[in-house]
Write an enzyme that holds these catalytic residues in place. Structure first.
Site, mmCIF file in Angstrom:
data_model
loop_
_atom_site.group_PDB
_atom_site.id
_atom_site.type_symbol
_atom_site.label_atom_id
_atom_site.label_comp_id
_atom_site.label_asym_id
_atom_site.label_seq_id
_atom_site.Cartn_x
_atom_site.Cartn_y
_atom_site.Cartn_z
ATOM 1 N N THR A 1 4.002 -6.578 9.086
ATOM 2 C CA THR A 1 3.651 -7.784 8.335
ATOM 3 C C THR A 1 2.693 -7.421 7.207
ATOM 4 O OG1 THR A 1 2.997 -10.107 8.523
ATOM 5 C CG2 THR A 1 1.814 -8.570 9.944
ATOM 6 N N LYS B 1 4.670 -4.199 4.207
ATOM 7 C CA LYS B 1 6.144 -4.136 4.111
ATOM 8 C C LYS B 1 6.593 -3.162 3.024
ATOM 9 C CE LYS B 1 6.925 -8.733 6.036
ATOM 10 N NZ LYS B 1 7.592 -10.026 5.935
#
Ligand code: NAP
Length: 314
Positions: A86, A90
């Site tokens: 998260t 990413k």
């Protein structure tokens, strides 16, 4: 037996066996982020692991950006099966994995990693998660829809746009406050809209506009599905994402926001007679697809849905 900590850190990872000693199941799955304590992924994945009879525990792992490379390497050497990724990692994980799926490559972001021996395989389940969510909520596929994405310049909006384009949706309208980002994305996706079997060329089927009422008004009459991928609506005091007078009964409205469960957009859509759904189903399906990426078997969807709903108090 010991309970898993709410959040583990890089120093735990440096001696993972000691940090996780006494747990009922080996901690070999995680979500990594900074911050990460808000993540509901453990409450979704641990019921799935129990329902599937898999001897593994899913935990939260806080990694600062400068700890990411070491963290991934330690996860690999500690025998992890996989991880979710998260904010803000990413992009960093995208640069680190050994190979990745086409959808992750096109989005430019990885939200799921599988550790396979010495290899790290990257995937992005946000985009196919949205696809499955739309099918579940509205019983129709992206390929059969004319779609408007609000917030096409953000991470989630970009993922949605890539999936819609890869599925050859009928029409795609990219909307963003900073319109240059929507225009750049349109250029990137253009090749996916070139179809010799269609009468209409890419310029009719792929459009980018600023988030201004006159442009929204012009386009909304030619749209079936409206997706909100902006963060507008998370706070009660937030302004309208789409002026209510422009929402018509034939519209399908998907708000990626899931907390709060009823945003102003959802209320406005239902008041206009349109069908509306929140982002819980996307969150669920991205998790389901991550589980299937790690274990190559069907995920216990209802156990995941129940865990997720309970964690959100819904
Ligand atoms: P992000 O990368 O920060 O993007 C935010 C987007 O919202 C950008 O397009 C930004 O436009 C736009 N925006 C922000 N404030 C705005 C305002 N006041 N007026 C107009 N546009 C505004 O965030 P993200 O990660 O894509 O997440 C976006 C939303 O999707 C969040 O609400 C998040 O919770 C949700 N989400 C849900 C799921 C799910 O599984 N359901 C998954 C991912 C994300 P500019 O480019 O002009 O700044």
């Amino acid at each position: 037996m010991a309970e898993a900590k709410d959040v583990y850190t890089i120093s735990d990872l440096q001696d993972w066996a000691a940090a996780t000693k006494g747990l009922d199941h080996p901690a070999v799955l995680a979500v990594i982020g900074d911050p990460v304590e808000h993540s509901r992924s453990p409450q979704m994945h641990n019921p799935a692991l129990r329902a599937a009879g898999i001897d593994a525990e899913y935990v939260r792992l806080h990694l600062a950006p400068d700890e990411l490379a070491e963290g991934l390497s330690l996860m690999k050497s500690s025998g992890f099966t996989g991880t979710n990724v998260t904010i803000p990692h990413k992009g960093g994980v995208y640069d680190t994995v050994d190979s990745m799926t086409e959808v992750a490559r096109r989005i430019g972001a990885v939200n799921t990693v599988a550790f396979d021996g010495d290899e790290m395989l990257g995937h992005n389940t946000d985009a196919p998660g949205l696809k499955r969510a739309i099918r579940e909520e509205f019983s129709i596929d992206l390929s059969d829809l004319r779609i408007m994405i609000l917030g096409a310049g953000g991470g989630a909006g970009r993922a949605a746009a890539v999936q819609c384009a890869m599925d050859h949706c009928d029409r795609l309208v990219l909307v963003n406050r900073t319109v240059e980002k929507a225009e750049a994305l349109k250029e990137e996706l253009r090749e996916l809209f070139i179809d010799p079997d269609r009468l209409e060329g890419p310029s009719n089927r792929l459009v980018s506009i600023p988030r201004e009422e006159k442009y929204l008004e012009r386009e909304l009459g030619q749209v079936d599905l409206i997706i909100n991928a902006t963060s507008v609506g998370m706070k009660r005091t937030d302004p309208e994402v789409v002026p209510q007078r422009l929402i018509e009964p034939h519209h399908l409205v998907y708000d990626m926001i899931y907390a709060p469960p009823r945003t102003r957009l959802i209320n406005d859509a239902e008041a206009a007679g349109a069908k509306a759904a929140n982002g819980l189903s996307m969150l669920l399906w991205q998790g389901v697809l991550a589980f299937e990426f790690w274990f190559n078997r069907e995920a216990p969807v209802e156990a995941m849905r129940a865990g997720l709903k309970e964690s959100l108090g819904q």
